[in-house]
Design a protein around this motif. Sequence first.
Motif, PDB file in Angstrom:
ATOM      1  N   PRO A 193       0.812  -1.230   0.000  1.00 39.25           N
ATOM      2  CA  PRO A 193       0.000   0.000   0.000  1.00 39.25           C
ATOM      3  C   PRO A 193       0.844   1.279   0.000  1.00 39.25           C
ATOM      4  O   PRO A 193       0.442   2.287  -0.575  1.00 39.25           O
ATOM      5  N   ASP A 194       2.026   1.206   0.622  1.00 37.69           N
ATOM      6  CA  ASP A 194       2.875   2.401   0.701  1.00 37.69           C
ATOM      7  C   ASP A 194       3.941   2.440  -0.411  1.00 37.69           C
ATOM      8  O   ASP A 194       4.930   3.159  -0.312  1.00 37.69           O
ATOM      9  N   PHE A 195       3.697   1.650  -1.483  1.00 40.78           N
ATOM     10  CA  PHE A 195       4.682   1.588  -2.576  1.00 40.78           C
ATOM     11  C   PHE A 195       4.912   2.969  -3.196  1.00 40.78           C
ATOM     12  O   PHE A 195       3.972   3.712  -3.474  1.00 40.78           O
ATOM     13  N   ASN A 196       6.195   3.303  -3.423  1.00 40.13           N
ATOM     14  CA  ASN A 196       6.560   4.595  -4.014  1.00 40.13           C
ATOM     15  C   ASN A 196       7.607   4.340  -5.097  1.00 40.13           C
ATOM     16  O   ASN A 196       8.732   3.948  -4.790  1.00 40.13           O
ATOM     17  N   ILE A 197       7.237   4.530  -6.360  1.00 42.29           N
ATOM     18  CA  ILE A 197       8.140   4.223  -7.476  1.00 42.29           C
ATOM     19  C   ILE A 197       9.405   5.066  -7.437  1.00 42.29           C
ATOM     20  O   ILE A 197      10.508   4.581  -7.726  1.00 42.29           O
ATOM     21  N   LYS A 198       9.264   6.317  -7.033  1.00 44.10           N
ATOM     22  CA  LYS A 198      10.430   7.207  -6.989  1.00 44.10           C
ATOM     23  C   LYS A 198      11.465   6.691  -6.003  1.00 44.10           C
ATOM     24  O   LYS A 198      12.670   6.636  -6.302  1.00 44.10           O
TER      25      LYS A 198
END
Length: 306
Positions: A261-266
């Motif tokens: 849920p807290d995935f961040n591509i950057k």
Amino acid sequence: MGKVKQEKKKKSSNGIVKQGIMFNKNFGQHILKNPMIITSMLEKSGLRPTDVVLEIGPGTGNMTIRLLEQVKKVVACEIDVRLVAELQKRVQGTPAQQKLQILVGDVLKTDLPFFDICVANIPYQISSPLVFKLLLHRPFFRCAVLMFQEEFAKRLVAKPGDKLYCRLSVNTQLLARVDMLMKVGKNNFRPPPKVESAVVRIEPRNPPPPINYTEWDGLTRIVFTRKNKTLGSSFRQTAVLATLEKNYKVHCSLHNKEIQPDFNIKQKIEKILTEVEADQKRARTMDTDDFLVLLHAFNNEGIHFS
């Protein structure tokens, strides 16, 4: 007849009449007239009597005739039907006639047959797509000796740090060894082109690097858009992040991987760049091995470029 007359009217702007043939500048027709350069190109190609040779843009056949004397077969690809007729006329009734196969049409849209060697004076406007059509051709050929516009040739052989080093350089050098053979002045052609030319030898790497070339091409496209910027800067662009995030989600879906849920591509991209110490590197100074390491690191983390 009307078409012929119309073409003759345009000769001052579009072509030049020689030997009864009007060379068409739209096709990049500049006929190599210096026999010494033809001899040198043939010597550098290492021809064998058993070879099948692909010639692109044979023109009036000056090089073709020389090739037919030395090899088993010549496959000549020519887009201009008038020059095809001229070539057929030159070999008619000679032993060479049985050794010549002519493919009429645009080489970029033609399915090329097997060949051992490619020798050609390339129409300059198709240089880049043609190089990659040849390098991705299977089965492998031994080598290609090709005439290009000089600046294009310099880009093909440029090394990391050189002013002309670019995506073309690294993409070509991944798939082939490329060597500059000689420069050719514009007065060696009829009509003379506006730029100087150069001859390059391209030898495909066989086997090729064990990577997905589409992936590689996608990576180099991103980093060479701003080759003087750091990779960290290139990968922080909003459009790049959006594309890579979309690709990552498709990858996870195909492999039944859960996305946190807290995935961040950057953050994920920055972590990968830091781990391979590439964040502060610039594309203009990186060689093929550097890019292979980078591509491998991204792919291992599910980041894809195609």
